[in-house]
Design a protein around this motif. Structure first.
Motif, PDB file in Angstrom:
ATOM      1  N   THR A 109      -9.586   7.851  28.813  1.00 40.20           N
ATOM      2  CA  THR A 109     -10.764   7.661  27.966  1.00 40.20           C
ATOM      3  C   THR A 109     -10.529   6.738  26.760  1.00 40.20           C
ATOM      4  OG1 THR A 109     -11.555   9.835  28.609  1.00 40.20           O
ATOM      5  CG2 THR A 109     -12.574   8.845  26.684  1.00 40.20           C
ATOM      6  N   VAL A 110      -9.539   7.060  25.942  1.00 42.65           N
ATOM      7  CA  VAL A 110      -9.349   6.248  24.730  1.00 42.65           C
ATOM      8  C   VAL A 110      -8.897   4.820  25.070  1.00 42.65           C
ATOM      9  CG1 VAL A 110      -8.100   6.023  22.560  1.00 42.65           C
ATOM     10  CG2 VAL A 110      -9.054   8.222  23.222  1.00 42.65           C
ATOM     11  N   GLN A 112      -9.712   3.161  27.557  1.00 36.53           N
ATOM     12  CA  GLN A 112     -10.917   2.466  28.020  1.00 36.53           C
ATOM     13  C   GLN A 112     -11.788   2.005  26.862  1.00 36.53           C
ATOM     14  OE1 GLN A 112     -12.898   5.091  30.738  1.00 36.53           O
ATOM     15  NE2 GLN A 112     -11.668   4.442  32.489  1.00 36.53           N
ATOM     16  N   VAL A 113     -12.050   2.905  25.923  1.00 37.46           N
ATOM     17  CA  VAL A 113     -12.934   2.480  24.824  1.00 37.46           C
ATOM     18  C   VAL A 113     -12.222   1.482  23.909  1.00 37.46           C
ATOM     19  CG1 VAL A 113     -14.319   4.576  24.891  1.00 37.46           C
ATOM     20  CG2 VAL A 113     -12.399   4.432  23.301  1.00 37.46           C
TER      21      VAL A 113
END
Ligand SMILES: Nc1ncnc2c1ncn2[C@@H]1O[C@H](COP(=O)(O)OP(=O)(O)O)[C@@H](O)[C@H]1O
Ligand SMILES: [Mg+2]
Lengths: 333, 240
Positions: A109-110, A112-113
């Motif tokens: 997740t992180v 990716q962002v």
């Protein structure tokens, strides 16, 4: 590690205070302490003593009413909250895995962002799942509901480490696990910390966990007051006041013995032909005392890693050691 | 050549017909297949078109309203109240109310049909968006996801089951309301049903009614299937 990123950072609380709207008293009151880079600092105290509030002021989920918190000298208030949080790993008791994402997607997740390239994300996710003992081939494609509590907590830790943050915040991360799994996860995390050395704030309300995990322990009491900030040994042998003494329990003398090793004692000379099996010099005094109790004698032989006898431990030696306060360890804010 | 049921439905003079039709059996397959192309298939297509349009437009409106209410909580009561009010108006009364304005038209029917979908679609979408466990939201925020990233990556996917269950109800309800729309426009399976009811001949309304039921079941099944494809995590088995 392949992904050697940012090193650890020092965290400084500078009279950080939080008064929640409408609350009559502060939840955290003028908290000042310095957590050296790379150490694990356990925030310990009864429920409602402001541990979570103190922790979440670091990633600005809670904004301090007054005072300041600095990471490597830079005030968190001056940083963009979103960017700041992406440089801080965050793990909570309930884990909060995203139920609709696979394990790989959760961990990614992180990165990716943050806009990492696809290949880099994939490699990083695999590396992390290996690191926390979940082979990516077997676990990467599963959903959180398909894992046990301990496995989920590992994923939570891997996810928090994903972008290699210099700081980790852990809010009672093992609080919901059964005792055996919890101990296992504590060992795993210590092993992991040996490798990644993140500055870690670790909230706990369990004295044994604090003694085991903490390089330092910060003890809070109701009203968000920090009453003692010290190495575990110092807290056990020289509690600052009655509150600390009561909180750590009447068996603090015994607990302190878990922090010292037989090999560190000024042992008596080894007997020529001992009649009992020797203790390893790496055992804790707690274990040695227990062995003495069960053996029914008041002296036991001690052997080194190669099985050579190096001396004899006695009840008197342990008693003398237990009565001696730990040396003061220096910089306490 | 077999004539379609005309505007004045008595048992028509079909010329040489089967025994079933002569005896007015409950369901005459030969008559049904002979009239499939001229009566049933067009009515079915119209029915699907009216339904898809109503649910589609209703979904877009309700979804937008639910998103707004998700961010501006005070909107929930007025919007929810208004959609509930619309839902309480009986279909025929609503058609009558609208006819002076929009005439005896597809538009009138669609306005009414859309109005009926709003309540359940609004409510289910909003409920779904709020279904995200607080810890999950907190961790998302604590990890540095922006509000929009939390919406797109977490809240919307987790809302899918609730949204789809709203769509199921809205779709099945609309399919049956479209049948009533035949009082206004000569479209959909409601037309042969109405005509069939006014005549002693059984096959026409039995067939049209059965088709409407089959359509509702098929639409419901389709949405369930789409839901399974969109939400693999809800039925992932515990692998050991
Ligand atoms: N969001 C909040 N709003 C108002 N009061 C809060 C909030 N969070 C915590 N508190 C109060 O602040 C005090 C400290 O809470 P907390 O930091 O959660 O303590 P701990 O983590 O040590 O249990 C408690 O009295 C709690 O009720
Ligand atoms: Mg707490």
């Amino acid at each position: 590690m392949a992904n050697q990123g940012q090193s650890a950072a020092e965290i400084v609380f500078d009279r950080a205070t939080k008064v929640y709207r409408g609350a009559p008293a502060p939840a955290v009151d003028e908290l000042s302490m310095t957590v050296p880079a790379g150490e694990i600092c356990v925030l310990l105290g009864p429920s409602g003593s402001g541990k979570t509030t103190a922790l979440t002021m670091v990633n600005r989920l809670v904004e301090p009413t007054s005072g300041d918190i600095r990471i490597d000298g830079v005030s968190v208030a001056e940083q963009d909250a979103t960017g700041l949080r992406r440089r801080i790993g965050y793990v909570i008791q309930q884990i909060g895995l995203f139920p609709h994402m696979t394990i790989e997607e959760n961990v990614a997740t992180v990165p990716q962002v943050l806009g990492w390239k696809r290949d880099r994300i994939r490699d990083r996710v695999r590396e992390l799942l290996d690191l926390v003992g979940l082979p990516p081939r077997e676990y990467g494609g599963r959903y959180p509901a398909q894992l046990s509590g301990g496995q989920r907590q590992r994923v939570g830790i891997a996810r928090a480490l994903a972008a290699d943050p210099p700081v980790m915040l852990m809010d009672e991360p093992f609080g919901a696990l059964d005792p055996i799994t919890r101990e296992h996860m504590q060992d795993e995390f210590l092993r992991l910390h040996e490798q990644v050395r993140k500055t870690t704030l670790f909230v706990s309300h369990d004295m044994d966990e604090a003694v085991k995990m903490g390089d330092r322990i910060a003890i809070f009491r109701e009203g968000g007051h920090l009453v003692q900030y010290d190495a575990p040994e110092r807290i056990l042998t020289a509690p600052a006041d009655d509150f600390v003494a009561r909180f750590i329990g009447a068996d603090r003398g015994l607990k302190a013995l878990t922090l010292r090793r037989v090999g560190d004692l000024p042992l008596e000379p080894a007997d020529a032909t001992p009649d009992t099996a020797p203790l390893a010099a790496t055992e804790t005094l707690h274990t040695a005392l227990s062995a003495l109790m069960t053996s029914g004698t008041d002296r036991l032989p001690v052997a080194d890693g190669d099985g050579r006898l190096v001396g004899t431990v006695t009840l008197d030696l342990i008693r003398a050691e237990a009565g001696r306060p730990a040396p003061h360890e220096g910089e306490v804010a | 050549m077999i004539a379609a049921a005309g505007p004045h439905p008595v048992i028509p003079d079909f010329g040489p017909v089967s025994r079933c039709v002569q005896d007015n059996g409950f369901f005459c397959t030969d008559w049904f297949t002979a009239n499939w192309d001229s009566v049933f298939w067009p009515a079915l297509v119209q029915h699907v078109r009216l339904t898809v349009m109503a649910v589609g437009i209703g979904f877009v409106l309700a979804f937008a309203a639910a998103l707004l209410a998700h961010f501006k909580g005070w909107l929930e009561r007025p919007v929810g109240g208004f959609t509930a009010f619309l839902y309480t108006i009986p279909p025929l009364a609503l058609f009558e109310l609208l006819v002076p304005g929009t005439g005896v038209s597809v538009l009138t029917v669609e306005i009414a049909l859309v109005a009926y979908t709003l309540m359940v679609l609004f409510k289910n979408t909003l409920t779904g968006l709020r279904e995200v466990p607080p810890d999950v939201r907190r961790v998302g925020e604590g990890m540095g996801l922006t509000r929009r990233q939390i919406l797109v990556r977490i809240e919307l996917p987790l809302a899918i089951p609730s949204i789809l269950s709203g769509l199921r109800i809205a779709t099945v309800t609309t399919i049956s309301t479209v049948e009533i729309a035949a009082f206004i426009i000569d479209q959909g399976l409601g037309s042969p049903i109405l005509q069939g009811l006014q005549s002693p001949f059984n096959t026409q309304f039995v067939a049209a009614g059965a088709l409407a039921v089959a359509l509702a079941l098929a639409a419901d099944g389709l949405i369930v299937l789409v839901g399974r494809l969109l939400t693999p995590w809800t039925h992932a088995r515990r692998a050991v």
